[in-house]
Write an enzyme that holds these catalytic residues in place. Structure first.
Site, PDB file in Angstrom:
ATOM      1  N   LEU A  29     -16.436   5.458 -12.020  1.00  0.00           N
ATOM      2  CA  LEU A  29     -15.052   5.845 -12.346  1.00  0.00           C
ATOM      3  C   LEU A  29     -14.177   5.892 -11.103  1.00  0.00           C
ATOM      4  CD1 LEU A  29     -15.913   8.741 -14.805  1.00  0.00           C
ATOM      5  CD2 LEU A  29     -14.928   6.536 -15.428  1.00  0.00           C
ATOM      6  N   GLY A  32     -14.751   8.737  -4.025  1.00  0.00           N
ATOM      7  CA  GLY A  32     -13.961   9.695  -3.281  1.00  0.00           C
ATOM      8  C   GLY A  32     -14.376   9.699  -1.823  1.00  0.00           C
ATOM      9  N   ALA A  33     -13.855  10.690  -1.106  1.00  0.00           N
ATOM     10  CA  ALA A  33     -14.126  10.759   0.325  1.00  0.00           C
ATOM     11  C   ALA A  33     -15.610  10.958   0.616  1.00  0.00           C
ATOM     12  CB  ALA A  33     -13.302  11.885   0.932  1.00  0.00           C
ATOM     13  N   PHE A  34     -16.293  11.717  -0.225  1.00  0.00           N
ATOM     14  CA  PHE A  34     -17.679  12.067   0.087  1.00  0.00           C
ATOM     15  C   PHE A  34     -18.708  11.519  -0.887  1.00  0.00           C
ATOM     16  CE2 PHE A  34     -15.098  15.666   1.718  1.00  0.00           C
ATOM     17  CZ  PHE A  34     -15.247  15.354   3.063  1.00  0.00           C
ATOM     18  N   GLY A  35     -18.301  10.647  -1.772  1.00  0.00           N
ATOM     19  CA  GLY A  35     -19.281  10.136  -2.723  1.00  0.00           C
ATOM     20  C   GLY A  35     -18.589   9.352  -3.805  1.00  0.00           C
ATOM     21  N   VAL A  37     -17.827   8.886  -8.300  1.00  0.00           N
ATOM     22  CA  VAL A  37     -17.779   9.543  -9.599  1.00  0.00           C
ATOM     23  C   VAL A  37     -18.248   8.526 -10.638  1.00  0.00           C
ATOM     24  CG1 VAL A  37     -16.364  10.801 -11.256  1.00  0.00           C
ATOM     25  CG2 VAL A  37     -15.821  10.932  -8.831  1.00  0.00           C
ATOM     26  N   LYS A  53     -19.927  13.604 -10.546  1.00  0.00           N
ATOM     27  CA  LYS A  53     -19.476  13.431  -9.163  1.00  0.00           C
ATOM     28  C   LYS A  53     -20.708  13.561  -8.268  1.00  0.00           C
ATOM     29  CE  LYS A  53     -15.572  14.991  -6.350  1.00  0.00           C
ATOM     30  NZ  LYS A  53     -14.335  15.754  -6.342  1.00  0.00           N
ATOM     31  N   ASP A 147      -3.940  19.890  -3.538  1.00  0.00           N
ATOM     32  CA  ASP A 147      -3.880  18.420  -3.489  1.00  0.00           C
ATOM     33  C   ASP A 147      -3.375  17.862  -4.825  1.00  0.00           C
ATOM     34  OD1 ASP A 147      -4.063  15.974  -2.272  1.00  0.00           O
ATOM     35  OD2 ASP A 147      -6.209  15.713  -2.608  1.00  0.00           O
TER      36      ASP A 147
HETATM   37  N1  LIG Z   1     -13.699  14.021 -14.827  1.00  0.00           N
HETATM   38  C1  LIG Z   1     -13.344  12.757 -14.596  1.00  0.00           C
HETATM   39  N2  LIG Z   1     -13.136  11.892 -15.618  1.00  0.00           N
HETATM   40  C2  LIG Z   1     -12.770  10.604 -15.371  1.00  0.00           C
HETATM   41  N3  LIG Z   1     -12.569  10.099 -14.131  1.00  0.00           N
HETATM   42  C3  LIG Z   1     -12.759  10.919 -13.075  1.00  0.00           C
HETATM   43  C4  LIG Z   1     -13.163  12.282 -13.253  1.00  0.00           C
HETATM   44  N4  LIG Z   1     -13.255  12.861 -12.030  1.00  0.00           N
HETATM   45  C5  LIG Z   1     -12.920  11.901 -11.142  1.00  0.00           C
HETATM   46  N5  LIG Z   1     -12.635  10.736 -11.758  1.00  0.00           N
HETATM   47  C6  LIG Z   1     -12.204   9.474 -11.100  1.00  0.00           C
HETATM   48  O1  LIG Z   1     -12.783   9.399  -9.820  1.00  0.00           O
HETATM   49  C7  LIG Z   1     -11.766   9.403  -8.804  1.00  0.00           C
HETATM   50  C8  LIG Z   1     -12.252  10.176  -7.580  1.00  0.00           C
HETATM   51  O2  LIG Z   1     -12.560  11.511  -7.977  1.00  0.00           O
HETATM   52  P1  LIG Z   1     -12.188  12.773  -7.110  1.00  0.00           P
HETATM   53  O3  LIG Z   1     -10.721  12.715  -6.795  1.00  0.00           O
HETATM   54  O4  LIG Z   1     -12.666  14.012  -7.770  1.00  0.00           O
HETATM   55  O5  LIG Z   1     -13.065  12.504  -5.814  1.00  0.00           O
HETATM   56  P2  LIG Z   1     -12.699  12.809  -4.327  1.00  0.00           P
HETATM   57  O6  LIG Z   1     -13.941  12.587  -3.516  1.00  0.00           O
HETATM   58  O7  LIG Z   1     -12.116  14.141  -4.168  1.00  0.00           O
HETATM   59  O8  LIG Z   1     -11.603  11.665  -4.121  1.00  0.00           O
HETATM   60  P3  LIG Z   1     -10.444  11.550  -3.066  1.00  0.00           P
HETATM   61  O9  LIG Z   1     -11.106  11.355  -1.757  1.00  0.00           O
HETATM   62  O10 LIG Z   1      -9.671  10.319  -3.550  1.00  0.00           O
HETATM   63  O11 LIG Z   1      -9.619  12.817  -3.156  1.00  0.00           O
HETATM   64  C9  LIG Z   1     -10.552  10.017  -9.497  1.00  0.00           C
HETATM   65  O12 LIG Z   1      -9.347   9.604  -8.901  1.00  0.00           O
HETATM   66  C10 LIG Z   1     -10.701   9.500 -10.914  1.00  0.00           C
HETATM   67  O13 LIG Z   1     -10.196   8.197 -11.044  1.00  0.00           O
END
Ligand SMILES: Nc1ncnc2c1ncn2[C@@H]1O[C@H](COP(=O)(O)OP(=O)(O)OP(=O)(O)O)[C@@H](O)[C@H]1O
Length: 515
Positions: A29, A32-35, A37, A53, A147
């Site tokens: 899906l 992100g920065a650390f892994g 989804v 995640k 954020d």
């Molecule tokens: N519960 C969910 N349902 C559907 N898609 C999701 C969900 N959680 C995350 N995603 C998808 O995965 C992407 C990355 O998730 P998330 O923002 O939680 O990770 P992050 O590591 O914090 O990312 P970033 O570094 O971009 O802030 C989201 O922008 C979204 O497109």
């Protein structure tokens, strides 16, 4: 038909769980920065889906941050709110933490925003209200998100969980907004005592001036500020400034009301300007609180009822204010309810058309997810649910899949992007901090000519940068773009029905290139 759809609907017993996994990873899906989804579905009940995640356990500091995100999500999920992503649980093994979250099947709010155009005011208001309701709940729980941006505002098309507002509007509107990603969130109040925060975090264009200045700041006002920037982005399709600081001319102009006849301000109604004035003020003491935002005339303004007749696009039933433009097109983007033909990946994996109207539910047995051996990580049903989301960042070409793959790779390289070829004829395209995953899908049912849908998904980094990258590649491929194929994609709800982005006749240089 795939194994997922043909399996029986019986719940799996504990003994069979030890032999067969109950859950399977079917799609990525986002990264992100650390892994990453991942989308995980129950093999025997494919309508039961969760987002997983997966975060690397690299060092103690990182583990501490993940633990904090988990505790915050847990606190918010105990009672829960319709406009906040719910957490189901977490498990950890030697290499990863796995955070199981409610799956938002409607994609990111970001994808609804037409660059330079935005979305219709009544729909923006609909999302804005939900964002404020969700934020109010988060703040009531002593947490500040830090954020808020359209990429962290996810949508789900499930009608069951539509929140009830004190208004009669939109009760049939299908999208439910969910605030997600609590990676930057923190406690701003403990035992009733508010503390000042000092960590500079968030995403710069959405960050409040006090955060940009590196000063100590109060929690709730910075989230309210970000909501104001999201509102500008929704209504105009652009961000007002790169940074809310004295080094930004547009920002200083806004503070002195000198540029209201310029973009983005000239695109919005005077009532919207009034609420934005209350939110986007550098004086934190004067900045509107959530309560004041909820009482604002624009927030409470009645745009009339939106109907969602079954299998028909959304239409606005009545409009109360002629100053507001009608826009059913964007409403249509929210509903992908037409029965769709098959799309195949280049390897020939089919999509299951009959599942496209399913709404997803969460697992009743969280234990099935929280135990390691129950999840098949092989992703052998990759992209099974891709078609559920209507996305702007797609187009149709009339070249064979293999040729298309090479053309996209070349167009990306010529744009100066780093291109990595991935399994399943996918491309991971990266520029600076931003990555996008490009996947080619053959459109099966069109006789006589090859048609391939090229799908771009933001996998990391800023959403605006992602759209710029998408446009760059699309513009370089304009000679291959098939406008009738694009119309077809729009008719079946794979892309929004918007002529600027979808149906350009001659080339890809639509008016959105300056996003
Ligand atoms: N519960 C969910 N349902 C559907 N898609 C999701 C969900 N959680 C995350 N995603 C998808 O995965 C992407 C990355 O998730 P998330 O923002 O939680 O990770 P992050 O590591 O914090 O990312 P970033 O570094 O971009 O802030 C989201 O922008 C979204 O497109």
């Amino acid at each position: 038909m795939s194994e997922i759809a043909t399996s029986s609907n019986n719940a799996t017993t504990s003994s069979s769980q030890e032999i067969d996994p109950v859950y399977r990873v079917v799609d990525t899906l986002g990264e992100g920065a650390f892994g990453e989804v991942l989308l995980v579905v129950n093999i025997k009940l494919p309508q039961v889906a969760v987002a997983m995640k997966k975060l690397t356990t690299s060092n103690a500091h990182q583990n501490g941050l993940i633990r904090k995100e988990y505790l915050i999500q847990k606190k918010l999920s105990d009672v829960g709110h319709d406009n906040v992503i719910r957490m189901i649980g977490m498990r950890t093994d030697a290499s990863f933490h796995y955070l199981f979250l409610e799956y938002a099947d409607g994609g990111e709010l970001f994808d609804k925003i037409e660059p330079d155009v935005g979305i219709a005011p009544e729909i923006a208001q609909f999302y804005f209200r939900q964002m404020i309701q969700g934020l109010e709940y988060i703040h009531e729980n002593n947490i500040v998100h830090r954020d808020i941006k359209p990429e962290n505002l996810l949508l789900t098309t499930s009608r069951k969980s539509i929140p009830t507002f004190p208004f009669t509007l939109f009760h049939n509107f299908p999208d439910v907004l969910k605030i997600s990603d609590f990676g930057m969130a923190t406690l701003y109040r403990n035992n009733g005592t508010e503390r000042l925060l000092d960590m500079s975090c968030g995403t710069v264009p959405y960050a409040a001036p006090e955060v940009c200045a590196g000063r100590k700041y109060r929690g709730p006002p910075i989230d309210v500020w970000s909501c104001g920037i999201v509102l500008v982005a929704m209504l105009s399709g652009e961000l007002p400034w790169e940074r809310a600081s004295d080094s930004s001319y547009p920002y200083l102009q806004w503070l002195s009301s000198n540029n209201l006849d310029e973009n983005p301000w000239k695109k919005v109604d005077v009532r919207v300007l009034c609420i934005l004035r209350k939110i986007l003020t550098d004086n934190v003491e004067k900045r509107a609180t959530i309560e004041q935002v909820k009482a604002d005339p624009w927030f409470t303004h009645d745009y009339g009822k939106l109907e969602t007749p079954k299998n028909r696009p959304l239409k606005r039933a009545r409009v109360n204010d002629e100053n507001y433009t009608t826009c059913t097109q964007q409403a249509e983007t929210s509903s992908c309810s037409v029965k769709r033909p098959h799309l195949d990946t280049p390897e020939g994996k089919s999509f299951l058309t009959e599942r496209q109207n399913a709404s997803f539910s969460q697992p009743t047995r969280a234990d099935d997810l929280l135990l390691t051996q129950h999840i098949d990580m092989s992703q052998n049903n990759s992209n099974l649910l891709e078609r559920m989301v209507c996305r702007m960042t797609r187009f149709c070409v009339n070249t064979e899949p293999g040729e298309t793959y090479d053309k996209v790779a070349k167009a990306s390289e010529h744009s100066g992007f780093d291109v990595r070829r991935r399994e399943g004829r996918r491309l991971l395209v990266t520029y600076r901090e931003c990555s996008m995953m490009v996947t080619m899908y053959a459109i099966g049912d069109v006789p006589d000519m090859p048609r391939v849908m090229v799908d771009f998904r933001r996998s990391r980094g800023d959403g605006l940068q992602f759209k710029k990258m998408f446009l760059e590649v699309r513009n370089r491929m304009h000679q291959s773009i098939c406008s009738t194929g694009n119309t077809w994609l729009a008719d079946y709800g794979y892309v929004p029905k918007h002529p600027k982005l979808v149906n350009e006749e001659t080339n890809g240089n639509a008016s959105i290139s300056n996003v």
